[in-house]
Design a protein around this motif. Structure first.
Motif, short mmCIF file in Angstrom:
data_model
loop_
_atom_site.label_atom_id
_atom_site.label_comp_id
_atom_site.label_asym_id
_atom_site.label_seq_id
_atom_site.Cartn_x
_atom_site.Cartn_y
_atom_site.Cartn_z
N VAL A 212 0.84 -1.20 0.00
CA VAL A 212 0.00 0.00 0.00
C VAL A 212 0.87 1.25 0.00
N VAL A 213 0.52 2.19 -0.88
CA VAL A 213 1.17 3.50 -0.97
C VAL A 213 0.07 4.55 -0.99
N CYS A 214 0.34 5.73 -0.42
CA CYS A 214 -0.63 6.83 -0.43
C CYS A 214 -0.11 7.99 -1.26
N ARG A 215 -0.96 8.49 -2.16
CA ARG A 215 -0.62 9.68 -2.95
C ARG A 215 -1.31 10.90 -2.31
N GLY A 216 -0.51 11.92 -2.00
CA GLY A 216 -1.06 13.11 -1.38
C GLY A 216 -1.94 13.89 -2.34
N ARG A 217 -3.00 14.47 -1.79
CA ARG A 217 -3.89 15.32 -2.55
C ARG A 217 -3.94 16.70 -1.88
N HIS A 218 -4.23 17.73 -2.68
CA HIS A 218 -4.39 19.09 -2.18
C HIS A 218 -3.12 19.51 -1.42
N LEU A 219 -3.24 20.00 -0.19
CA LEU A 219 -2.05 20.47 0.52
C LEU A 219 -1.05 19.35 0.78
N PHE B 291 -5.91 11.89 0.64
CA PHE B 291 -4.95 10.92 0.14
C PHE B 291 -5.68 9.89 -0.71
N GLU B 292 -4.99 9.40 -1.72
CA GLU B 292 -5.50 8.29 -2.52
C GLU B 292 -4.70 7.05 -2.17
N ARG B 293 -5.40 5.95 -1.92
CA ARG B 293 -4.74 4.67 -1.63
C ARG B 293 -4.41 3.97 -2.95
N LEU B 294 -3.15 3.56 -3.10
CA LEU B 294 -2.72 2.76 -4.24
C LEU B 294 -2.26 1.40 -3.73
N VAL B 295 -2.77 0.33 -4.31
CA VAL B 295 -2.38 -1.03 -3.94
C VAL B 295 -1.61 -1.63 -5.10
N PHE B 296 -0.32 -1.83 -4.91
CA PHE B 296 0.55 -2.38 -5.95
C PHE B 296 0.65 -3.90 -5.77
N LEU C 132 -12.33 3.22 0.92
CA LEU C 132 -11.70 4.50 0.62
C LEU C 132 -11.39 4.56 -0.87
N PRO C 133 -11.24 5.76 -1.44
CA PRO C 133 -10.81 5.84 -2.84
C PRO C 133 -9.51 5.08 -3.05
N SER C 134 -9.53 4.09 -3.93
CA SER C 134 -8.38 3.19 -4.10
C SER C 134 -8.12 2.96 -5.57
N ARG C 135 -6.88 2.64 -5.85
CA ARG C 135 -6.48 2.36 -7.23
C ARG C 135 -5.56 1.14 -7.22
N ASP C 136 -5.84 0.20 -8.09
CA ASP C 136 -4.99 -0.98 -8.23
C ASP C 136 -3.90 -0.70 -9.25
N CYS C 137 -2.66 -0.95 -8.88
CA CYS C 137 -1.52 -0.70 -9.76
C CYS C 137 -0.67 -1.97 -9.84
N LYS C 138 0.01 -2.13 -10.95
CA LYS C 138 0.78 -3.34 -11.17
C LYS C 138 2.23 -3.15 -10.72
N LEU C 139 2.70 -4.11 -9.93
CA LEU C 139 4.12 -4.15 -9.58
C LEU C 139 4.94 -4.55 -10.79
N THR D 49 -3.41 5.59 5.34
CA THR D 49 -4.77 5.06 5.19
C THR D 49 -4.93 3.71 5.86
N ASP D 50 -3.87 2.94 5.93
CA ASP D 50 -3.96 1.55 6.39
C ASP D 50 -2.89 1.25 7.42
N TYR D 51 -3.04 1.85 8.59
CA TYR D 51 -2.07 1.63 9.66
C TYR D 51 -2.11 0.18 10.11
#
Length: 351
Positions: free
Chosen positions: A136-143, A174-179, A194-201, A240-242
């Motif tokens: 899991v990686v988080c992409r910052g949004r806004h500030l 933050f946007e959650r990305l799952v690689f 939560l808003p999530s996006r699946d990404c390929k390793l 997002t995922d402690y």
């Protein structure tokens, strides 16, 4: 005094009592954020990774954030114990003689990631047919996509404030990305809490993903680009995922969770919120956690944590962390005894 506690949700308890505590019961393995806290359960990790699951043939879907992702990156390599040993050595070997900049901490984390992967680790993780890694990686949004300390601190403060009202508000910040290896049967695809996006390793992004998932805002510099995800400010997956909190009951099999604490906090901003605990989504999970007595017996009477960088000199910190990893072998020994049939040790996960 027992060193290990086993906490099972209702569904998990029923299946374990009926079928025994067998590795084939589990289809998922979680590994939490928490900085150095994993050092208090290394013995348990190594037993699970190298013994409990050593003959597994069917997929085990693993999900990790921050240092949890680093542990799981070791599991998916051919020589698990060698990879885990490198993680221990490089992580404990961090050295900061003066207060470091974000860039200096990032450089040392880059070395940890390189140590974990070695020469062939990335290819082995991607090709592993059994241990199906998800990071899991988080992409910052806004500030939170601004690198300056003051705007980022303000962005994090606003995130914390809205999270008090609703965890779902994290999606504004933050946007959650799952690689992962893009397995269509994955249990962690298409998360909707939560808003999530699946990404390929890939071979080209794995090191950046492992760097980003451990990049704590204000402590480390963000990763600015990840192949397959584009540009951005990519940060610690624990935001997002402690400890994780989303429904998994729709998938077959149980969840195994070697953890540091008996309580589960969904996200990073929930750590200080006593009313924000994950319970409902652990009905089909077995948690393996150190007992309070075991924790009290560790150096300084606690699980290792990031405060050790501030309160201990380098030599003292490294020594106490090594002692904690050695003590954690007791957790593995007790789990091995439970496997021999002492299922009365399993407690109900608190509702």
């Amino acid at each position: 005094m027992n060193a290990l506690r086993l906490l099972a949700g209702k569904t998990a308890m029923k299946r374990i009592r009926e079928e025994g505590l067998k590795p084939e019961l589990f289809s998922r393995l979680l590994a939490a954020s928490g900085g150095p806290k994993w050092l208090g359960i290394t013995g348990l990790d190594k037993y699970l990774f190298s013994e409990f699951f050593k003959d597994r043939k069917t997929p085990l879907y693993t999900l990790g954030a921050s240092s949890g992702a680093w542990r799981l990156a070791c599991l998916a390599q051919q020589d698990v114990l060698a990879a885990y040993g490198r993680l221990e050595d490089f992580y404990i070997g961090q050295r900061y003689d003066t207060k470091p900049s974000r860039e200096e901490v990032s450089r040392q984390v880059t070395g940890i990631v390189a140590g974990i992967l070695g020469d062939t680790g990335a290819a082995e993780i991607l090709a592993n047919p059994v241990f199906r890694s998800h990071f899991v990686v988080c992409r910052g949004r806004h500030l939170n996509r601004v690198n300056g300390k003051l705007p980022l601190a303000l962005g994090l403060s606003v995130t914390a404030a809205t999270n008090l009202v609703s965890r779902r508000s994290l999606g504004w910040h933050f946007e959650r990305l799952v690689f992962s290896q893009a397995d269509n049967d994955s249990h962690f695809r298409l998360l909707t809490d939560l808003p999530s996006r699946d990404c390929k390793l890939s071979q080209g992004n794995l090191a950046d993903v492992l760097q980003a998932t451990g990049s704590i805002p204000l402590v480390l510099a963000p990763v600015g680009h990840i192949e397959g995800a584009g540009q951005g400010h990519f940060y610690d997956g624990g935001i997002t995922d402690y400890h994780f909190d989303f429904p998994l009951a729709q998938h077959q099999g149980l969840t195994l969770y070697p953890h540091f604490f008996p309580t589960i906090k969904p996200g990073w901003f929930d750590k200080s919120l006593p009313w924000r605990r994950a319970v409902a989504n652990y009905d089909n999970a077995l948690l393996l956690v150190p007992s309070a007595g075991f924790v009290a017996s560790l150096p300084n009477g606690k699980i290792p944590d990031r405060d050790d960088f501030k309160t201990l000199d380098t030599a003292s910190r490294q020594r106490s962390w090594r002692e904690a990893t050695q003590a954690s072998e007791r957790l593995a020994e007790e789990f091995a005894r439970v496997l021999q049939g002492d299922l009365s040790r399993i407690e109900s996960f608190p509702e």
